[in-house]
Design an enzyme around this catalytic site. Structure first.
Site, PDB file in Angstrom:
ATOM      1  N   ASN A 284      -4.484 -10.165   3.986  1.00  0.00           N
ATOM      2  CA  ASN A 284      -5.908  -9.869   4.132  1.00  0.00           C
ATOM      3  C   ASN A 284      -6.732 -11.137   4.364  1.00  0.00           C
ATOM      4  O   ASN A 284      -7.838 -11.293   3.832  1.00  0.00           O
ATOM      5  CB  ASN A 284      -6.429  -9.095   2.915  1.00  0.00           C
ATOM      6  CG  ASN A 284      -6.383  -7.591   3.127  1.00  0.00           C
ATOM      7  OD1 ASN A 284      -6.673  -7.102   4.213  1.00  0.00           O
ATOM      8  ND2 ASN A 284      -6.015  -6.851   2.097  1.00  0.00           N
TER       9      ASN A 284
ATOM     10  N   TYR B  37       0.363  -7.754  -1.702  1.00  0.00           N
ATOM     11  CA  TYR B  37      -0.768  -7.096  -1.050  1.00  0.00           C
ATOM     12  C   TYR B  37      -2.028  -7.745  -1.600  1.00  0.00           C
ATOM     13  O   TYR B  37      -2.524  -7.396  -2.668  1.00  0.00           O
ATOM     14  CB  TYR B  37      -0.739  -5.591  -1.326  1.00  0.00           C
ATOM     15  CG  TYR B  37      -1.938  -4.852  -0.779  1.00  0.00           C
ATOM     16  CD1 TYR B  37      -2.410  -5.093   0.510  1.00  0.00           C
ATOM     17  CD2 TYR B  37      -2.614  -3.907  -1.543  1.00  0.00           C
ATOM     18  CE1 TYR B  37      -3.504  -4.432   1.013  1.00  0.00           C
ATOM     19  CE2 TYR B  37      -3.712  -3.223  -1.053  1.00  0.00           C
ATOM     20  CZ  TYR B  37      -4.153  -3.487   0.227  1.00  0.00           C
ATOM     21  OH  TYR B  37      -5.251  -2.827   0.722  1.00  0.00           O
TER      22      TYR B  37
ATOM     23  N   GLU C 222       0.820  -1.212   0.000  1.00  0.00           N
ATOM     24  CA  GLU C 222       0.000   0.000   0.000  1.00  0.00           C
ATOM     25  C   GLU C 222       0.851   1.257   0.000  1.00  0.00           C
ATOM     26  O   GLU C 222       0.634   2.169   0.812  1.00  0.00           O
ATOM     27  CB  GLU C 222      -0.992   0.003   1.174  1.00  0.00           C
ATOM     28  CG  GLU C 222      -2.270  -0.751   0.880  1.00  0.00           C
ATOM     29  CD  GLU C 222      -3.432  -0.324   1.759  1.00  0.00           C
ATOM     30  OE1 GLU C 222      -4.296   0.431   1.262  1.00  0.00           O
ATOM     31  OE2 GLU C 222      -3.475  -0.742   2.932  1.00  0.00           O
TER      32      GLU C 222
ATOM     33  N   ASP D  37      -1.879   1.428  10.120  1.00  0.00           N
ATOM     34  CA  ASP D  37      -2.730   0.537  10.908  1.00  0.00           C
ATOM     35  C   ASP D  37      -2.154  -0.883  10.972  1.00  0.00           C
ATOM     36  O   ASP D  37      -2.698  -1.743  11.675  1.00  0.00           O
ATOM     37  CB  ASP D  37      -4.175   0.524  10.381  1.00  0.00           C
ATOM     38  CG  ASP D  37      -4.275   0.512   8.869  1.00  0.00           C
ATOM     39  OD1 ASP D  37      -3.236   0.340   8.188  1.00  0.00           O
ATOM     40  OD2 ASP D  37      -5.392   0.667   8.338  1.00  0.00           O
TER      41      ASP D  37
ATOM     42  N   ASP E  35       0.822  -8.404   3.293  1.00  0.00           N
ATOM     43  CA  ASP E  35      -0.514  -8.277   3.856  1.00  0.00           C
ATOM     44  C   ASP E  35      -1.417  -9.237   3.094  1.00  0.00           C
ATOM     45  O   ASP E  35      -1.795  -8.974   1.955  1.00  0.00           O
ATOM     46  CB  ASP E  35      -0.987  -6.828   3.716  1.00  0.00           C
ATOM     47  CG  ASP E  35      -2.416  -6.617   4.189  1.00  0.00           C
ATOM     48  OD1 ASP E  35      -3.055  -7.599   4.641  1.00  0.00           O
ATOM     49  OD2 ASP E  35      -2.899  -5.472   4.094  1.00  0.00           O
TER      50      ASP E  35
END
Length: 265
Positions: free
Chosen positions: A157, A114, A34, A255, A155
């Site tokens: 997810n 990602y 990101e 975050d 990441d």
């Protein structure tokens, strides 16, 4: 060799924080997710001044990944290969994967990813998430055939198990915790990849993400969705893993927090 993965949630917006962490932690290799900028807008000089070589795969406003290394990088790949069975074109115009060989005394390949979020369920976004995971699994199979040390880090997810969330019921309707997402993650693991967190015996509650909303950080309502998945050859070189929770409390934090794996050179 210390290899970090970190979803920085806009590299330009958080540049001072990111640089401060790099100077303190001193990883040899970093995979960012990101970055949220085109390649030409990536603050390359700031990282080069810390001794890093830089490769990026950017996209305006959204997504984007980057690899930084204090050692030379070779065999750089941008984007996952192939077209998935659902008919999505490669990368679906989304910059989500970058890979390179880190040239050290004992080379290691680093894939930085990602993975799509997939929300809301029942839309093309969830179908794209699962299709992307299918392509990632196919690519992992190809990499394993080469019998080399690699990590697929980033990441994901995906919340793989209830132990990977402080409050699993809060995620019951979320794409990150759906049976299909978790099954696709298990299929990837079952190829023979090792989770560095498990190798390092990190306890339940070692989270990597806390939402900005609803006081999630203050209440420790976190989830673990950032991983290093290691090939057998990389797992043989495993020394340890660190989750840098304190990064969530820095000025203008992401975050997510960095996860650092150490491999023998």
């Amino acid at each position: 060799m210390r290899i970090a993965t970190w979803n920085v949630n806009s590299v330009n917006a958080r540049l001072p924080t990111v640089l401060a962490w790099l100077e303190a932690a001193q990883p040899d290799v970093v995979g960012f997710q990101e970055i949220k900028c085109l390649d030409e807008k990536f603050p390359r000089e700031a990282f080069e001044s810390l001794g890093y070589n830089v490769e990026t795969h950017g996209q305006k406003t959204y997504n984007g990944v980057a690899l930084l290394s204090k050692h030379p990088l070779s065999d750089v790949r941008r984007g996952l290969p192939g077209v998935d069975a659902s008919g999505f074109e490669a990368e679906f115009e989304q910059a989500r994967y970058i890979e390179a060989v880190i040239e050290c005394p004992r080379p290691v390949r680093v894939g930085c990813l990602y993975l799509p979020n997939g929300n809301p369920i029942g839309t093309e976004k969830f179908a794209y998430k699962l299709a992307w995971m299918d392509r990632l699994e196919a690519h992992a199979r190809d990499l394993l055939r080469q019998e080399e040390a690699f990590t697929l880090c980033g990441d994901y997810n995906v919340i793989p198990t209830p132990d990977d969330a402080r409050n699993p019921s809060a995620w019951a309707a979320d794409a990150l915790f759906q049976p299909e997402s978790r099954a696709a993650f298990r299929a990837l693991r079952h190829l023979g990849l090792s989770d560095a967190g498990e190798l390092g015996k990190q306890p339940p509650g070692t989270f990597t993400f806390w939402d900005y909303q609803a006081g999630a950080w203050q209440r420790d309502h976190g989830i673990r969705i950032d991983f290093h998945l290691l090939s057998p050859q990389a797992a043989d070189r495993f020394v340890g893993v660190e989750t840098h929770r304190d990064a969530r409390d820095m000025d203008k934090p992401s975050d997510h927090v960095p996860v650092v794996v150490e491999l023998e050179d």
